[in-house]
Enzyme design. Structure first.
Site, PDB file in Angstrom:
ATOM      1  N   ASN A 165       0.266   3.990  -4.178  1.00  0.00           N
ATOM      2  CA  ASN A 165       0.450   4.148  -2.744  1.00  0.00           C
ATOM      3  C   ASN A 165      -0.618   4.937  -2.027  1.00  0.00           C
ATOM      4  OD1 ASN A 165       1.350   6.888  -2.305  1.00  0.00           O
ATOM      5  ND2 ASN A 165       3.181   6.354  -3.436  1.00  0.00           N
ATOM      6  N   CYS A 166      -0.719   4.618  -0.764  1.00  0.00           N
ATOM      7  CA  CYS A 166      -1.698   5.224   0.114  1.00  0.00           C
ATOM      8  C   CYS A 166      -0.929   5.793   1.298  1.00  0.00           C
ATOM      9  CB  CYS A 166      -2.682   4.179   0.625  1.00  0.00           C
ATOM     10  SG  CYS A 166      -3.431   3.204  -0.690  1.00  0.00           S
ATOM     11  N   VAL A 167      -0.174   6.856   1.094  1.00  0.00           N
ATOM     12  CA  VAL A 167       0.498   7.510   2.216  1.00  0.00           C
ATOM     13  C   VAL A 167      -0.138   8.870   2.405  1.00  0.00           C
ATOM     14  CG1 VAL A 167       2.719   6.359   2.086  1.00  0.00           C
ATOM     15  CG2 VAL A 167       2.304   8.350   0.678  1.00  0.00           C
ATOM     16  N   LEU A 200       0.806  -1.224   0.000  1.00  0.00           N
ATOM     17  CA  LEU A 200       0.000   0.000   0.000  1.00  0.00           C
ATOM     18  C   LEU A 200       0.840   1.277   0.000  1.00  0.00           C
ATOM     19  CD1 LEU A 200      -2.654  -1.189   2.578  1.00  0.00           C
ATOM     20  CD2 LEU A 200      -2.959  -1.044   0.121  1.00  0.00           C
TER      21      LEU A 200
END
Lengths: 77, 430, 347
Positions: free
Chosen positions: B245-247, B213
């Site tokens: 991505n999931c930041v 992720l």
């Protein structure tokens, strides 16, 4: 954070993966760990092996706490 | 390698029975796009439902939680296709001709991790901080099938967004572009002969690769598995790199950022004038120290091998990647390669804290995208595409972020692209 | 009604004389004297220098306590909306007097203050304490310095939020403020690189900080009698995150009792950290906080006791000042509980 504990007078060991940051911010006793999402474990290992690995790392940390240091020291595992 | 980009300026998006681009308006039949998305088995398996909506600049609309932003394009001439190794087959992109639907984007939204997705406001103070408020956004809102693993679902939504962009981009194939521009860099020897007096400059492009992720893909390869390598700048411009991505929303690079990488654009602007823009070096930001060591060794080694005089380094994310940034800087500077860094800051809400997790005296030329901890108040907007359920949990939000009157009090972190570390925005800090 | 300002200058700018007159004690005059005229002109009636305090530079340096007391007394009586000093340019003792008297007025009377000087003036050491407008190193820069000071002074009197140091012209004061620059970041980076390559001057937007150091404490003599505490910045919390610790830039820390807990399990603990892939930590929180191993060491007598509480924060994007505060606070609690060693884990 490590520094504040040190400042209060308690010996502290920093267990972390990115030891360069630990050096930059000024931890004195440093034990390098496995990886950021699992510093004290490794999901790729079987449960017993992983526990043994963690035990080895923590034992090293205890060693660091009982070792006199004069300067920033990395206790390689 | 030479790439020609033909820009088709999109001035409006409308739902319609047919799909076409005509006189600057994109007409979409949502069902047709949806059929194309759901031809993918993963989409079928993981996405329970999906719908399209349109958000235009200036409208009182809030899109959240935002996953990715993608610019629709189509390859009209030359090898490869859109998103090689992911949607199109693997083939080297970056040459030939690509049509770009400019002024619009596909935005994927809906809950994935909950606290890792962002907000795009189309009006008000929040709109000033995100570049995507200036675009016509075709929003793809997805809902997960029950019991699907987060990372499987992320993959499915990532593919859904790329497929939607591919479908829409295809509509621009036979449209005459409003503007056409050419971009070309040279081989090593060729460049030295053509531009003998100009300093040789490269771009060290750091890719988020912190794990599940938090990934980026290059020609379909997960960037955490790469060793630092070379890319022609035009490959980046032609869809070789995509975001998975999931930041924190403020400083993650969306696919749109990669397609329109501003460092690449501004280096091209000076190419042949004050510099010889040689190439891009892509490198990663992994969670193992050995990887950090190896990747930064290689990035600086390649820079030296190419006899670069200077590099711009852009970071993605914050925290431990600050160490990758500093390592890259130290190693290039120590090889005599002049280095400029682009980062952003986490200096606390009061701006009084140290901004980066790491530091070094050799990092003497730093550009900042601003302090991500700055608090903003986003007024209630008339319409929400998505849901506000995660605002309290989002990175940069806190319990009570969503206030009873519908407004949001949170850090800049929550806004998609707000403190982008490619230097996409004018925001800075002192 | 216009804002009222008290202005502090030295003997030179009051036209009393140069070095030979630097011994004169503080003197209070009505209205503006010297550079105060330029401020008044810039404020166009919205504010006015009502009194000017003149003091010799040597007098201030040699009788700092008396000089301060006298100035404070006058300023207190005048109750101005703002106290302004200088500009001092590169005059060392004058600059020292300006920033020190400003700090005294600000801290003791709570009145907004502003001064101006060259960045290398010794008085500029106080830049993180008082606002100092950056000036050139000689009084020839008055034409630029006075309007810049007047402008920021007006913002302070109106109670407006001040801008970034480069916008409002003050010396960087350690407080990072956002602003919209003229060019986007990538263009600024490329321009900076071109300047750096050609040996031309450039200014970094973020000067690297220097970190302070704390000397290491003595090692623990006998661990078998020691209470060892676990702390983490990896955000391990009881399942459900009962104290709502933020996933990023946390505003508080957690203190949780682990008395009788043999190991952390997936059912009872999780991570609140938003900066790394949480799957591994959630599956087995001991991977971040090794309670299981320490319990074994406790049973074996390798350590005296695992402390009953662990302390946890989310390191993700959390301001250094906050982490410092959290740790300083719980370090006191650890001391009180006779903890003699700490293991801190980070992700």
């Amino acid at each position: 954070m490590v520094k504040e504990i040190e400042r209060a007078g308690i010996p502290v060991v920093h267990m972390c993966t990115v030891t360069p940051i630990s050096m930059t911010v000024g931890a004195n006793r440093i034990v390098p760990t496995i990886a950021i999402p699992h510093p004290l474990g490794n999901p790729a290992l079987a449960h017993e092996e992983e526990y043994a690995l963690r035990k080895k790392l923590v034992a090293r940390a205890l060693e660091a706490l009982t070792t006199e240091v004069e300067d920033q020291t990395i206790f390689e595992v | 390698m030479k790439l020609e980009l033909g820009f088709i300026q999109i001035q409006d998006i409308q739902f319609s029975k047919e799909c076409k681009v005509e006189n600057g308006t994109l007409f979409v039949n949502a069902d047709e796009v949806m059929d194309f998305i759901f031809k993918d088995d993963d989409a079928k398996a993981c996405i329970k439902s999906a719908s399209f909506d349109i958000a235009r600049p200036g409208e009182s609309v809030r899109i959240t939680p935002v996953k990715d932003v993608i610019e629709p394009r189509v390859k009209v001439d030359g090898p490869g296709g859109e998103f090689p190794g992911v949607i199109a087959k693997v083939d080297t992109v970056g040459s030939g001709k690509t049509h770009v639907l400019r002024g619009m984007a596909i935005v994927t939204a809906g809950k994935i991790v909950g606290f890792q997705e962002g907000i795009i406001d189309m009006t008000g103070p929040g709109a000033d901080y995100t570049p995507f408020s200036k675009l016509l956004n075709l929003v793809l809102l997805c809902e997960p099938m029950e019991g699907v693993h987060q990372h499987e679902y992320e993959h499915a939504v990532r593919m859904a967004g790329l497929r939607a962009a591919t479908f829409v981009g295809e509509l621009g194939r036979d449209v005459t572009p409003d503007e056409t521009r050419e971009f070309e860099t040279y081989g090593v020897k060729e460049g030295m002969e053509k531009l003998p007096d100009l300093p040789r400059v490269g771009y060290v492009h750091m890719l988020q690769s912190q794990g599940l992720l938090h990934d980026t893909y290059v020609y379909g390869v997960d960037a955490k598995k790469i060793i630092s390598t070379l890319l022609n700048p035009t490959e980046t411009m032609d869809g070789a790199i995509i975001s998975g991505n999931c930041v924190s929303a403020c400083d993650k690079n969306t696919t749109y950022h990669h397609q329109n990488n501003p460092v690449v654009a501004d280096l091209f602007e000076q190419h042949g004038k004050t510099i010889n823009y040689v190439c891009n070096i892509i490198t990663n930001e992994n969670v193992y120290l050995a990887d950090k060591q190896r990747s930064s060794d290689w990035a600086s080694k390649l820079a030296r091998l190419l006899d670069l005089d200077g590099v711009v380094v852009s970071e993605e994310g914050f925290g431990n990647p600050d160490t990758d940034l500093i390592m890259n800087c130290k190693k290039t500077e120590q090889k005599g390669i002049r280095t400029v860094l682009i980062t952003d800051e986490y200096a606390g809400q009061d701006g009084k804290s140290q901004s980066l997790a790491d530091a070094d005296a050799l990092a003497d030329a730093v550009v900042t995208g601003g302090n991500a901890n700055q608090v903003v108040i986003l007024p209630k907007l008339d319409k929400v595409i998505g849901m506000l359920d995660y605002v309290d949990k989002i990175a940069g939000g806190h319990a009570g972020s969503l206030r009873p009157d519908g407004s949001i009090e949170a850090e800049l972190q929550v806004i998609t692209g707000a403190t982008n570390e490619m230097g996409f925005n004018r925001l800075s800090a002192r | 009604m216009s804002y009222r300002v008290v202005h502090y200058i030295n003997q030179f700018f009051a036209n009393i004389g140069g070095e030979e007159m630097a011994h004169v004690p503080p003197e209070l005059r009505e209205g503006h004297v010297g550079p105060g005229l330029a401020f008044n002109q810039a404020w166009k009636g919205e504010a006015e220098v009502v009194q000017t305090i003149v003091c010799g530079d040597s007098y201030f340096a040699e009788h700092e306590k008396d000089a301060k007391a006298q100035v404070l007394e006058w300023v207190k009586a005048a109750k101005p909306d703002l106290f302004i000093a200088g500009p001092a340019f590169n005059a060392g003792r004058y600059g020292y007097a300006c920033s020190n008297i400003c700090q005294a007025v600000q801290d003791e009377l709570g009145i907004p203050v502003l001064t101006g000087m060259y960045e290398e003036n010794p008085g500029a050491d106080l830049r993180t304490k008082v606002l100092i407008i950056a000036t050139t190193n000689s009084a020839a820069g008055m034409r630029k310095a006075a309007p810049a000071m007047a402008k920021l002074a007006m913002k302070l009197m109106r109670g407006e939020e001040i801008g970034a140091s480069c916008e409002d012209g003050y010396l960087p004061n350690g407080i990072r403020r956002n602003f919209f620059d003229k060019e986007r970041g990538s263009k600024r980076a490329v321009d900076m690189l071109v300047a750096k390559l050609s040996g031309k001057p450039f200014t970094t937007e973020y000067p690297m900080p220097s970190f302070d150091r704390v000397a290491p404490n003595k090692a623990v003599k006998d661990l078998s009698k020691a209470i060892v505490a676990l702390c983490t910045s990896g955000g391990i919390v009881p399942k459900g995150n009962p104290d709502h610790i933020e996933s990023s830039n946390a505003s508080h820390y957690g203190e949780y009792n682990i008395q009788g807990v043999e190991r952390l399990t997936e059912e009872t603990y999780e991570t609140a950290h938003g900066g790394y892939d949480p799957v591994y930590a959630n599956q087995d929180p001991n991977r971040v906080l090794p309670v299981d191993v320490l319990r074994e060491f406790e049973r074996e007598g390798k350590i005296g006791k695992l402390h009953d509480f662990f302390y946890t924060t989310v390191g993700n994007g959390t301001a250094v000042a906050s982490s410092k505060k959290f740790a300083a606070e719980y370090a006191q609690k650890l001391l009180q509980a006779n903890v003699s060693a700490v293991i801190m884990t980070s992700t």
